[in-house]
Write a protein that holds these residues in place. Structure first.
Motif, mmCIF file in Angstrom:
data_model
loop_
_atom_site.group_PDB
_atom_site.id
_atom_site.type_symbol
_atom_site.label_atom_id
_atom_site.label_comp_id
_atom_site.label_asym_id
_atom_site.label_seq_id
_atom_site.Cartn_x
_atom_site.Cartn_y
_atom_site.Cartn_z
ATOM 1 N N THR A 84 0.254 30.366 41.953
ATOM 2 C CA THR A 84 0.376 30.948 40.614
ATOM 3 C C THR A 84 1.767 31.529 40.372
ATOM 4 O O THR A 84 2.296 31.417 39.270
ATOM 5 C CB THR A 84 -0.696 32.052 40.434
ATOM 6 O OG1 THR A 84 -1.957 31.497 40.789
ATOM 7 C CG2 THR A 84 -0.760 32.517 39.009
ATOM 8 N N PRO A 115 -5.438 28.618 32.022
ATOM 9 C CA PRO A 115 -5.448 27.209 32.425
ATOM 10 C C PRO A 115 -5.896 26.259 31.311
ATOM 11 O O PRO A 115 -5.398 25.132 31.239
ATOM 12 C CB PRO A 115 -6.429 27.169 33.604
ATOM 13 C CG PRO A 115 -7.197 28.446 33.559
ATOM 14 C CD PRO A 115 -6.323 29.449 32.879
ATOM 15 N N HIS A 136 3.437 28.530 31.955
ATOM 16 C CA HIS A 136 2.894 28.640 33.316
ATOM 17 C C HIS A 136 1.793 29.696 33.348
ATOM 18 O O HIS A 136 1.797 30.622 32.540
ATOM 19 C CB HIS A 136 3.984 29.086 34.306
ATOM 20 C CG HIS A 136 5.196 28.236 34.352
ATOM 21 N ND1 HIS A 136 6.196 28.322 33.411
ATOM 22 C CD2 HIS A 136 5.576 27.279 35.239
ATOM 23 C CE1 HIS A 136 7.154 27.448 33.713
ATOM 24 N NE2 HIS A 136 6.794 26.796 34.810
ATOM 25 N N LEU A 137 0.948 29.604 34.373
ATOM 26 C CA LEU A 137 -0.066 30.652 34.574
ATOM 27 C C LEU A 137 0.611 32.012 34.732
ATOM 28 O O LEU A 137 0.114 33.026 34.258
ATOM 29 C CB LEU A 137 -0.920 30.349 35.809
ATOM 30 C CG LEU A 137 -1.866 29.147 35.724
ATOM 31 C CD1 LEU A 137 -2.569 28.945 37.062
ATOM 32 C CD2 LEU A 137 -2.896 29.306 34.620
ATOM 33 N N TYR A 138 1.785 32.033 35.394
ATOM 34 C CA TYR A 138 2.419 33.337 35.655
ATOM 35 C C TYR A 138 2.910 34.032 34.390
ATOM 36 O O TYR A 138 3.262 35.210 34.413
ATOM 37 C CB TYR A 138 3.544 33.222 36.692
ATOM 38 C CG TYR A 138 4.777 32.439 36.283
ATOM 39 C CD1 TYR A 138 5.652 32.901 35.315
ATOM 40 C CD2 TYR A 138 5.090 31.238 36.904
ATOM 41 C CE1 TYR A 138 6.788 32.191 34.948
ATOM 42 C CE2 TYR A 138 6.227 30.514 36.561
ATOM 43 C CZ TYR A 138 7.067 30.994 35.582
ATOM 44 O OH TYR A 138 8.175 30.285 35.227
ATOM 45 N N ALA A 170 -7.551 28.325 39.813
ATOM 46 C CA ALA A 170 -7.935 28.034 38.429
ATOM 47 C C ALA A 170 -8.051 26.524 38.275
ATOM 48 O O ALA A 170 -7.409 25.766 39.019
ATOM 49 C CB ALA A 170 -6.865 28.559 37.468
ATOM 50 N N MET A 189 4.980 26.249 41.026
ATOM 51 C CA MET A 189 4.115 27.119 40.216
ATOM 52 C C MET A 189 3.585 26.410 38.973
ATOM 53 O O MET A 189 3.250 27.062 37.978
ATOM 54 C CB MET A 189 4.885 28.379 39.815
ATOM 55 C CG MET A 189 5.472 29.145 40.993
ATOM 56 S SD MET A 189 6.472 30.531 40.452
ATOM 57 C CE MET A 189 7.235 31.033 42.014
ATOM 58 N N SER A 190 3.567 25.094 38.996
ATOM 59 C CA SER A 190 3.189 24.385 37.759
ATOM 60 C C SER A 190 2.434 23.097 38.077
ATOM 61 O O SER A 190 1.869 22.929 39.154
ATOM 62 C CB SER A 190 4.462 24.050 36.962
ATOM 63 O OG SER A 190 5.257 23.106 37.668
ATOM 64 N N GLN A 242 -4.052 27.528 42.887
ATOM 65 C CA GLN A 242 -3.845 28.451 41.771
ATOM 66 C C GLN A 242 -5.105 29.248 41.437
ATOM 67 O O GLN A 242 -5.065 30.128 40.577
ATOM 68 C CB GLN A 242 -3.350 27.680 40.541
ATOM 69 C CG GLN A 242 -1.952 27.099 40.739
ATOM 70 C CD GLN A 242 -1.318 26.590 39.462
ATOM 71 O OE1 GLN A 242 -1.980 25.949 38.648
ATOM 72 N NE2 GLN A 242 -0.037 26.865 39.284
ATOM 73 N N ASN A 263 -4.314 22.348 44.999
ATOM 74 C CA ASN A 263 -4.345 23.369 43.947
ATOM 75 C C ASN A 263 -4.788 24.702 44.541
ATOM 76 O O ASN A 263 -5.962 24.923 44.786
ATOM 77 C CB ASN A 263 -5.305 22.911 42.836
ATOM 78 C CG ASN A 263 -5.432 23.936 41.712
ATOM 79 O OD1 ASN A 263 -4.705 24.940 41.710
ATOM 80 N ND2 ASN A 263 -6.326 23.700 40.786
ATOM 81 N N GLN A 297 -2.384 21.847 36.797
ATOM 82 C CA GLN A 297 -3.333 21.958 35.671
ATOM 83 C C GLN A 297 -3.072 20.827 34.670
ATOM 84 O O GLN A 297 -4.002 20.263 34.081
ATOM 85 C CB GLN A 297 -3.201 23.331 34.974
ATOM 86 C CG GLN A 297 -3.363 24.525 35.895
ATOM 87 C CD GLN A 297 -4.725 24.605 36.581
ATOM 88 O OE1 GLN A 297 -5.733 24.137 36.039
ATOM 89 N NE2 GLN A 297 -4.763 25.182 37.766
#
Ligand code: HPA
Length: 270
Positions: A182, A84, A77-79, A132, A205-206, A130, A128, A209
């Protein structure tokens, strides 16, 4: 050797049709796969590793009934600090291996009283937030177009199929819009109120991307969100990782039934 070459060598010529990403608490489905190949992500060159201990981080290639699938059991994940572009890597690899379809699953907070925890939602579209986009940055034409339309990103025929199968198995399946943040903090109640006015039905959170990368690669996508909790502020108890895992465990049987039947009925390559 590239990750795809590493897998091909071990798969002895088997060509998968459908890729599957298992989200938080949904790892159990991997046991349904008559596995030919199991590879920890850490052994695959270029693969992002999962630091969330509830994500096994293992690729499983094998059969579900008659169909050959590749399952990504767990995701980055981004977190976790994974960028990305890196999140696109496993999805592009699925396309390289020969997959023409992708099922992305996730755990999500519900913004809709019609979809309390335990319900599954077929994603009809996403928002989106996020900040990103996996396609931003230097463009490699080998991955596909740079300016990828996202209309119909979540295939309507596959959603219809999911509804039919859910009906046949008495599983309640709703449909709605997934909004991606995110994380890893959960949302504030004010954010959730704002997201409702934006048209979101679920928050997570996913996924987004991965879906952008999948559409660039031409994969047909079905997205399934398991509602693991009501989003922040909609009920008294704040969301927690423990609640997410508990609800996911309780819904595992429905998710497994739905995924197995979907893979069996998956349309042939167009
Ligand atoms: N918010 C964001 N991500 C989540 C949630 C939530 O409430 N539940 C599961 N993943």
């Amino acid at each position: 050797m590239s990750a795809a070459e590493q897998i091909r060598e071990r798969a002895k010529g088997a060509i998968p049709e459908v890729g599957l990403v298992l989200g938080s608490g949904l790892a159990g489905f991997a046991e349904q796969i008559d596995a030919a190949v199991r590879i920890p992500y850490g052994d695959l060159s270029g693969f992002p590793s999962c630091t969330n201990p509830t994500h096994p981080g293992e690729l499983v290639l094998g059969r579900v009934g008659e169909r050959m699938v590749v399952c990504l059991n767990g995701r980055a994940h981004l977190y976790e600090g994974v960028g990305p572009v890196k999140l696109a890597f496993p999805i592009r690899m699925l396309a390289t291996l020969g997959c023409h379809g992708l099922i992305v699953t996730n755990a999500a907070g519900s913004l809709s009283p019609e979809a309390p925890p335990g319900h599954i939602m077929a994603i009809s579209d996403h928002i989106n937030l996020q900040g990103a986009n996996t396609l931003a940055g230097p463009h490699d034409p080998d991955h596909g177009e740079r300016f990828v339309p996202m209309n119909g990103a979540y295939d309507s025929d596959l959603r219809r199929l999911a509804h039919r199968i859910a009906g046949e198995h008495d599983i309640s399946l709703v449909e709605g819009v997934y909004l991606a943040v995110t994380g890893p903090s959960f949302e504030t109640p004010a954010e959730i109120r704002a997201f409702r006015t934006l048209g979101a039905d679920a928050v997570g959170m996913s996924t987004v991307q991965e879906v952008i990368a999948a559409r660039q690669a031409g994969l047909r996508v079905l997205g399934l969100s398991l509602m693991t909790n009501m989003a922040a502020g909609l009920v008294e108890t704040p969301p927690s990782a423990a609640e997410v895992m508990e609800t996911a465990a309780a819904a595992a049987e429905d998710v497994t039934t739905l995924l197995s039947a979907l893979i069996a009925a998956w349309p042939e390559r167009a």
